[in-house]
Design a protein around this motif. Structure first.
Motif, PDB file in Angstrom:
ATOM      1  N   MET A 132       0.856  -1.181   0.000  1.00  0.00           N
ATOM      2  CA  MET A 132       0.000   0.000   0.000  1.00  0.00           C
ATOM      3  C   MET A 132       0.889   1.228   0.000  1.00  0.00           C
ATOM      4  O   MET A 132       1.774   1.349   0.831  1.00  0.00           O
ATOM      5  N   LYS A 133       0.626   2.138  -0.907  1.00  0.00           N
ATOM      6  CA  LYS A 133       1.404   3.360  -1.049  1.00  0.00           C
ATOM      7  C   LYS A 133       0.956   4.394  -0.020  1.00  0.00           C
ATOM      8  O   LYS A 133      -0.244   4.586   0.208  1.00  0.00           O
ATOM      9  N   CYS A 134       1.911   5.071   0.587  1.00  0.00           N
ATOM     10  CA  CYS A 134       1.623   6.112   1.578  1.00  0.00           C
ATOM     11  C   CYS A 134       0.945   7.300   0.889  1.00  0.00           C
ATOM     12  O   CYS A 134       1.448   7.809  -0.114  1.00  0.00           O
ATOM     13  N   PRO A 135      -0.183   7.780   1.427  1.00  0.00           N
ATOM     14  CA  PRO A 135      -0.880   8.920   0.806  1.00  0.00           C
ATOM     15  C   PRO A 135      -0.162  10.253   1.036  1.00  0.00           C
ATOM     16  O   PRO A 135      -0.461  11.238   0.384  1.00  0.00           O
ATOM     17  N   PHE A 136       0.809  10.271   1.943  1.00  0.00           N
ATOM     18  CA  PHE A 136       1.517  11.508   2.265  1.00  0.00           C
ATOM     19  C   PHE A 136       2.797  11.692   1.442  1.00  0.00           C
ATOM     20  O   PHE A 136       3.045  12.769   0.918  1.00  0.00           O
ATOM     21  N   CYS A 137       3.612  10.609   1.352  1.00  0.00           N
ATOM     22  CA  CYS A 137       4.901  10.751   0.660  1.00  0.00           C
ATOM     23  C   CYS A 137       5.040   9.806  -0.532  1.00  0.00           C
ATOM     24  O   CYS A 137       6.068   9.796  -1.198  1.00  0.00           O
ATOM     25  N   SER A 138       4.022   8.984  -0.791  1.00  0.00           N
ATOM     26  CA  SER A 138       3.978   8.042  -1.916  1.00  0.00           C
ATOM     27  C   SER A 138       4.989   6.903  -1.831  1.00  0.00           C
ATOM     28  O   SER A 138       5.224   6.206  -2.810  1.00  0.00           O
ATOM     29  N   ASN A 139       5.545   6.691  -0.669  1.00  0.00           N
ATOM     30  CA  ASN A 139       6.464   5.583  -0.470  1.00  0.00           C
ATOM     31  C   ASN A 139       5.667   4.276  -0.453  1.00  0.00           C
ATOM     32  O   ASN A 139       4.604   4.190   0.157  1.00  0.00           O
ATOM     33  N   ALA A 140       6.181   3.257  -1.109  1.00  0.00           N
ATOM     34  CA  ALA A 140       5.464   1.982  -1.203  1.00  0.00           C
ATOM     35  C   ALA A 140       5.674   1.086   0.018  1.00  0.00           C
ATOM     36  O   ALA A 140       4.983   0.077   0.189  1.00  0.00           O
ATOM     37  N   ASP A 141       6.600   1.457   0.898  1.00  0.00           N
ATOM     38  CA  ASP A 141       6.921   0.623   2.057  1.00  0.00           C
ATOM     39  C   ASP A 141       6.099   1.068   3.271  1.00  0.00           C
ATOM     40  O   ASP A 141       6.463   2.029   3.970  1.00  0.00           O
ATOM     41  N   THR A 142       4.969   0.394   3.508  1.00  0.00           N
ATOM     42  CA  THR A 142       4.137   0.684   4.673  1.00  0.00           C
ATOM     43  C   THR A 142       3.905  -0.613   5.436  1.00  0.00           C
ATOM     44  O   THR A 142       3.948  -1.700   4.868  1.00  0.00           O
ATOM     45  N   GLN A 143       3.658  -0.464   6.724  1.00  0.00           N
ATOM     46  CA  GLN A 143       3.427  -1.625   7.578  1.00  0.00           C
ATOM     47  C   GLN A 143       2.069  -1.523   8.248  1.00  0.00           C
ATOM     48  O   GLN A 143       1.636  -0.430   8.628  1.00  0.00           O
ATOM     49  N   VAL A 144       1.429  -2.683   8.425  1.00  0.00           N
ATOM     50  CA  VAL A 144       0.163  -2.731   9.141  1.00  0.00           C
ATOM     51  C   VAL A 144       0.473  -2.700  10.632  1.00  0.00           C
ATOM     52  O   VAL A 144       1.221  -3.532  11.141  1.00  0.00           O
TER      53      VAL A 144
END
Length: 149
Positions: free
Chosen positions: A1-13
């Motif tokens: 899931m892409k971060c809506p703030f910085c568009s980084n693809a590395d997010t964790q649940v």
């Protein structure tokens, strides 16, 4: 899931919760880059059959249209939003259960009439008068007699 703030693809649940009604899953995520948190919702993706209108046109099924027509028939009637939502959900389940790619609008209309008949007799007559294009008072009498049986 892409971060809506910085568009980084590395997010964790960070946290996962099931909705009270079980219709969706709510997830809190955190971006590995900017460390901001955001919420996502997961719902099943279902495909409803196309609706075939009387003139032969094919349109996509729209829950909003179904809900609007039921709300119009139930306007100023003592029926709760939960009852209306339940009726719409039952219609949707029936449509999905048919397992067909197309469904005539008349079949959906009959499903709506069945649900309205259970919810509110006045709304049922209102909907029937428009749906069946009543021309005179005798047609109203016929539907009212049908309800009384």
């Amino acid at each position: 899931m892409k971060c809506p703030f910085c568009s980084n693809a590395d997010t964790q649940v960070v946290e996962t919760r099931m909705a009270e009604d079980g219709d969706f899953i709510r997830r809190r995520r955190q971006c590995a880059h900017c460390e901001k948190r955001f919420t996502t919702y997961e719902r099943p993706d279902v495909t409803f059959p196309a609706v075939v209108k009387k003139d032969g046109r094919r349109i996509d099924f729209e829950r909003a249209k179904l809900l609007a027509s039921m709300n119009l028939a139930l306007r100023k009637r003592p029926v709760s939003t939960e009852q209306i939502d339940g009726a719409v959900e039952r219609i949707e389940e029936k449509l999905l259960g048919l397992g067909v790619r197309e469904v005539p609008s008349s079949r959906i209309g009959e499903m709506v009439m069945r649900e309205l008949k259970k919810l509110d007799k006045v709304a049922y007559v209102r909907f029937a008068s428009v749906y069946r294009s009543f021309e005179d008072v005798d047609e109203f009498r016929t539907v009212i007699d049908e309800i009384r049986r």
